[in-house]
Design an enzyme around this catalytic site. Structure first.
Site: not given
Length: 426
Positions: A120-122
Site C-alpha cells: 500500500h503506497c500512501p
C-alpha cells in the site's frame, strides 16, 4: 459518476497532495532557472533540452495519475473459486466475506482484497498491484530521469548565479546570465534539495520494484517464500526445497508487467505457473504457515488501559517508546479485562488480535468499539494467561501424574499476578 467522484477523492489526501506538489515545485523551479541558464529561444539545443524535461515531467505526472485512478484491481466481495472443492486451499477473508484468490491479499487500509498486492503506497493513496504496477514503475522511472535533469539545471544555475559578479568583472558577460533575487535563490536551493531527494528516494524504490518484477514476486510474496524456506529448515526437510510457482524466467516475468496493456494481462486471478506446480501451490504453503502461526499463539489478558498511541510516553515511558517496532502496522486500544491472541513478540511490544466481547458480537452496533482489533500494544500492559492443572503443575511439567491428568483431569486457567513475579514472557 460515482467512480469518477471516488477517483477524484483519492487525490484529497496528504500523500497525493505532497507528491504532486513536489513534482510541480521541481518542474516550475527548473523551468524558471533554465530560462536564464540555457534559454530555449536562443538555440535549438536549448529548446530540445527544455522539451525533453517537459516530456519527462509530463510522463511522470501522467503515470502517477493513472496509477492512482486505475488502482491495483480489487477482488470482488464474496469471491469464491469456480470449483467449490478448491476452497480448502484458500484463505477466507472475514472483512470481504469471501475467499482470497491466489496472489491476493487483504489491505487493511483499503479494506478490500487486492489482486497481486505488492504494497500500500500512501503517496498514491492506493495499493500497488496487478492493474497499476506498470504505471507505478513508469512513474518512478520518469520521475528519477526528470529529477536528474533538474538537478543538473539547478546546480548549474546556482553555480553561475553565485559567481555572477566574478563573470562580470572578468569580461565573461555571456556566463553571467543567471541573476538571483532573495526569492529565486530560495527556490533554487529548495528545488535542488527536492530533486536530489527524489533521485535517491525513488531510485531505491525503483530498484526494489525492478527486483521484484524480474523475480515475479511481490513484496508480500518475498516474505512468504523466506518463511517457507525457514519452515522446511526448522523441521529438517531442507532437501525438500520450496518451489516458487510464478517465476517463469526474467524475460517472461518482465512481459507480465511491461506490456501494451500496462499490466492488465489476464484477470489477475489465474496465473501461469511452472511445470509441476498448480494455482494453489503458494496458497497451500500460506495455509501451512498460518497453521504454525496459530500453534505459536499465546493468550494475554490486559490489566491496564492502552491508549493505542504510537508513542505512549506519558503512560508507558521512554523505554517502551524507544523499543517500538519499526512498522506502519496499527496500534490497538485495550481496556482492562480484554483478551488478546498474541502471535508476535518483542521486548517491549506484543502483536495480536483482541477477542470481541459478547456485546460486540451482538447485533447492536452501539456497543462496537472504535479502532483496530489487530495490532501492536505495550507488553507491560498485559500478562499471559497460562493453563495450570489442579495438582499445581503446568502442562508438560514433572508435577503431573503419568496419565497426564490430576484430580479427575479437570484444569483451570490462572491469570498471572500483576506484580510481575509470576509473569511468563515468551
Amino acid at each position: 459518476m460515482s467512480a469518477e467522484i471516488s477517483g477524484f477523492r483519492r487525490f484529497i489526501h496528504w500523500g497525493p497532495i505532497t507528491a504532486l506538489s513536489i513534482i510541480k515545485c521541481i518542474t516550475l523551479t527548473t523551468l524558471y532557472m533554465n530560462s536564464m541558464w540555457w534559454p530555449p529561444n536562443e538555440s535549438f539545443a536549448g529548446f530540445a533540452h527544455q522539451a525533453l524535461f517537459l516530456m519527462l515531467s509530463t510522463l511522470a505526472t501522467f503515470n502517477y495519475v493513472m496509477a492512482t485512478l486505475t488502482g491495483p484491481g480489487l477482488l470482488p466481495r464474496q469471491w469464491q473459486p469456480k470449483e467449490l472443492k478448491d476452497t480448502e486451499y484458500l484463505q477466507y477473508c472475514k472483512a470481504c466475506e469471501g475467499y482470497k484468490a491466489p496472489r491476493s491479499h487483504h489491505c487493511r487500509k483499503c479494506n478490500r482484497c487486492v489482486k497481486k498486492m505488492d504494497h500500500h503506497c500512501p503517496w498514491i493513496n492506493h495499493c500497488v498491484g496487478w492493474a497499476n504496477h506498470a504505471y507505478f514503475s513508469y512513474f518512478l522511472l520518469f520521475s528519477i530521469l526528470g529529477s536528474m535533469q533538474a538537478t543538473v539545471v539547478l546546480c548549474g544555475s546556482f553555480y553561475r548565479g553565485i559567481y555572477r559578479y566574478y563573470y562580470l568583472t572578468h569580461g565573461l558577460v555571456h556566463l553571467a546570465s543567471v541573476q538571483f533575487t532573495v526569492y529565486s535563490i530560495i527556490m533554487c536551493i529548495t528545488g535542488m534539495g527536492l530533486a536530489i531527494g527524489v533521485v535517491i528516494g525513488l531510485g531505491m524504490l525503483l530498484f526494489i520494484q525492478l527486483k521484484t518484477i524480474v523475480a515475479n514476486q511481490t513484496g508480500i510474496e518475498i516474505w512468504i517464500v523466506e518463511k517457507a524456506i525457514y519452515r522446511r529448515y526448522a523441521i529438517g526437510e531442507s532437501e525438500d526445497s520450496f518451489v516458487y510457482p510464478y517465476d517463469l524466467g526474467w524475460w517472461l516475468n518482465l512481459k507480465q508487467v511491461f506490456n501494451d496493456e500496462c499490466q492488465k494481462l489476464g484477470d489477475g486471478i489465474d496465473w501461469p505457473v511452472l511445470k509441476g506446480c498448480d494455482q494453489y501451490t503458494l496458497t497451500r504453503e500460506q495455509l501451512a504457515q498460518k497453521e504454525e502461526k496459530r500453534a505459536r499463539t499465546r493468550t494475554y489478558k490486559c490489566h491496564s488501559p492502552v491508549t493505542g498511541r504510537w508513542l505512549p510516553v506519558c503512560s508507558q515511558g521512554w523505554s517502551v517508546c524507544m523499543g517500538a517496532p519499526c512498522t506502519d502496522e496499527p496500534r490497538i486500544r485495550l481496556q482492562p479485562g480484554d483478551i488478546i491472541k498474541v502471535t508476535r513478540f518483542r521486548k517491549h511490544w506484543l502483536f495480536g488480535e483482541r477477542e470481541l466481547t459478547k456485546q460486540e458480537l451482538g447485533a447492536d452496533k452501539t456497543h462496537q468499539r472504535k479502532g483496530h482489533i489487530r495490532g501492536w500494544f505495550p507488553r507491560r500492559s498485559a500478562v499471559e494467561v497460562i493453563e495450570v492443572h489442579e495438582c499445581g503443575g503446568e502442562p508438560g511439567s514433572d508435577n503431573l501424574p503419568e496419565n497426564g491428568t490430576c484430580n479427575g483431569g479437570h484444569a483451570q486457567l490462572r491469570q498471572q499476578q500483576r506484580n510481575g513475579h509470576a509473569k511468563k514472557y515468551m
